[in-house]
Design a protein around this motif. Structure first.
Motif, short mmCIF file in Angstrom:
data_model
loop_
_atom_site.label_atom_id
_atom_site.label_comp_id
_atom_site.label_asym_id
_atom_site.label_seq_id
_atom_site.Cartn_x
_atom_site.Cartn_y
_atom_site.Cartn_z
N GLN A 117 -6.49 -4.48 -1.54
CA GLN A 117 -7.93 -5.06 -0.83
C GLN A 117 -8.43 -4.91 1.03
O GLN A 117 -9.08 -4.21 1.22
N HIS B 261 -8.61 -0.58 0.55
CA HIS B 261 -9.93 -1.02 0.35
C HIS B 261 -11.25 -1.55 1.20
O HIS B 261 -12.51 -0.51 1.55
N GLU C 224 -9.44 -6.98 -6.04
CA GLU C 224 -11.15 -5.65 -6.25
C GLU C 224 -11.15 -4.69 -4.88
O GLU C 224 -11.51 -4.42 -4.25
N GLY D 216 -9.82 -1.54 -5.21
CA GLY D 216 -10.81 -0.14 -5.88
C GLY D 216 -10.06 0.59 -7.08
O GLY D 216 -9.57 1.09 -7.67
N MET E 187 -8.75 -1.56 -13.21
CA MET E 187 -10.26 -0.37 -13.37
C MET E 187 -10.66 0.40 -11.91
O MET E 187 -10.77 0.41 -11.57
N GLY F 230 -11.85 2.48 -9.34
CA GLY F 230 -13.30 2.21 -8.78
C GLY F 230 -13.79 0.48 -8.14
O GLY F 230 -14.70 0.59 -7.82
N TYR F 231 -13.06 -0.15 -8.89
CA TYR F 231 -12.96 -1.33 -9.37
C TYR F 231 -11.57 -2.41 -8.54
O TYR F 231 -12.04 -2.91 -7.29
N GLY F 232 -10.69 -2.36 -8.68
CA GLY F 232 -9.80 -2.89 -8.81
C GLY F 232 -8.48 -3.60 -10.22
O GLY F 232 -8.42 -2.60 -10.99
#
Length: 402
Positions: A282, A285, A314, A316, A380, A382-384
């Protein structure tokens, strides 16, 4: 690779390593590297003999059942435990000594690997020279020996990491570590064995220290996963603050009053590693973002058979093709701190680093599997990332001896 072929390969390495020890003992000039100390004929034969013996696995429940809280009985039980370890540990060490002699890609010839083998050999000799443990006085002397062995092996992981790093530098252009399946298979078995050896030694040593409430040696009979998680989070955030100057918040969900029997130090190690990775992800990111980093979430769930701890961030995430790499040794996107160990020397302790060794997740998963649990990482991109730590609540799983 499935468990059966991996076990067969390991047995081949052990048998081949024992034969090499015997050959080099009879023919000292056959030694490939001058930095490796030659084995005497008698020592090589003894290691070969013990490397052919079966090891005895134990479970968390076995340990808790064996030791009572009655002081008189405990002294008798400690004598029995000491004699068990005097016979069991040489078998486990001999397996490792022989396997270290017969590794692929010239890994056995690396000075760092030879150093680790010398530590295991010295401990093997010390245990074999110790007489039978018959009373409490013998047990006290044996425990002192175990403390020496425990201290001698304290830097096995970083020194082996240096040996693997040296192998990585020697690989042909275009060949990556994640393609060396037999090396990773060896490291998994080696480190799983090390966890078992240090658990048995540490448990015996801890039982000789002043008693702690709700503890039997290293095992807490009332281990609160929420409390352990909060302690691990505090340590991980402190290191993150030291490296980045700031750290995302971490929110814990779960019942702090729920407890079960487990080894808090093992649990702390695993949760610390997962939270540390999430904090770093995080921070990286959101480094150039205009929004503040959201909190990392840690959820503790109680099941009938398993305790599950989920760490969600979250940061990335990573690609699906990159998931397999996170379980390989020396895979890391951070700057490696191995140079610090090289400068400090093999016998020195080095400062904790937020990332860089590439050993955190693979060894944490071994800790989980040691008592019948497991670890999963589901990203995931692009998200986390969601990481799941499963712990066997029943404590009835035998050691997965490699």
């Amino acid at each position: 690779m499935s468990a059966a072929p991996a076990a067969a390969n390991r047995l081949k390495r052990v048998a081949g390593g024992a034969q090499r020890l015997l050959k080099n003992a009879f023919e000292p000039s056959a030694a490939e590297n001058s930095h490796k100390e030659p084995f005497s004929r008698e020592l090589a034969k003894e290691i070969d003999h013990f490397a052919r013996q079966r090891r005895t696995s134990v479970s968390l429940k076995d340990i808790l059942t064996h030791f009572s809280k009655d002081t008189a009985d405990l002294k008798k039980q400690l004598v029995v435990s000491a004699e068990f370890l005097r016979n069991e540990l040489p078998v486990r060490l001999a397996h490792r000594i022989a396997e270290l002699e017969n590794l692929p890609y010239g890994l056995s010839g690396k000075p760092q690997v030879a150093k680790v083998q010398s530590w295991y050999t010295k401990s093997f000799q010390d245990l074999r020279s110790f007489p039978a443990v018959k009373d409490a006085a013998d047990d006290e002397n044996f425990t002192t020996l175990l403390q020496d062995i425990h201290h001698r092996h304290r830097n096995v992981v970083p020194v082996m990491a240096m040996g693997i790093a040296a192998l990585k530098r020697d690989l042909p252009a275009g060949m990556s570590m994640d393609r060396l399946y037999d090396v990773h298979e060896f490291l998994d078995s080696f480190y799983m064995s090390r966890i078992g050896i240090r658990m048995l030694i540490g448990q015996h040593i801890e039982l000789h220290r002043p008693p702690r409430e709700n503890y039997i040696g290293m095992i807490s009979t009332n281990c609160s996963p929420v409390q352990v998680a909060e302690d691990a989070i505090q340590d991980a955030r402190a290191i993150c603050m030291r490296q980045y100057g700031h750290a995302p918040d971490v929110t814990v969900y779960g019942d702090p009053n729920f407890t079960f029997a487990y080894v808090p130090s093992h649990l702390n190690h695993m949760v610390f590693e997962l939270v540390k990775n999430s904090l770093r992800a995080q921070n990286d990111h959101y480094e150039d973002a205009d929004v503040e980093s959201p909190p990392v979430r840690v959820i503790v769930a109680e099941g009938n058979e398993d305790i599950t701890i989920k760490v969600s961030d979250e940061g990335g995430g990573i690609s699906r093709t990159g998931v397999s790499k996170i379980w390989t040794y020396l895979y890391t996107t951070a700057t490696s701190p191995l140079e610090l160990l090289d400068q400090a020397g093999e016998g020195e302790d080095t400062p904790a680093a937020l990332a860089g060794y590439g050993y955190g997740l693979p060894i944490s998963r071994l800790y989980a599997r040691y008592f019948g649990g497991d670890m999963q990482v589901i990203p995931m991109e692009g998200y986390g990332t969601d990481a799941y730590l499963h712990l066997n609540r029943l404590g009835n799983t035998q050691e997965p001896l490699p």
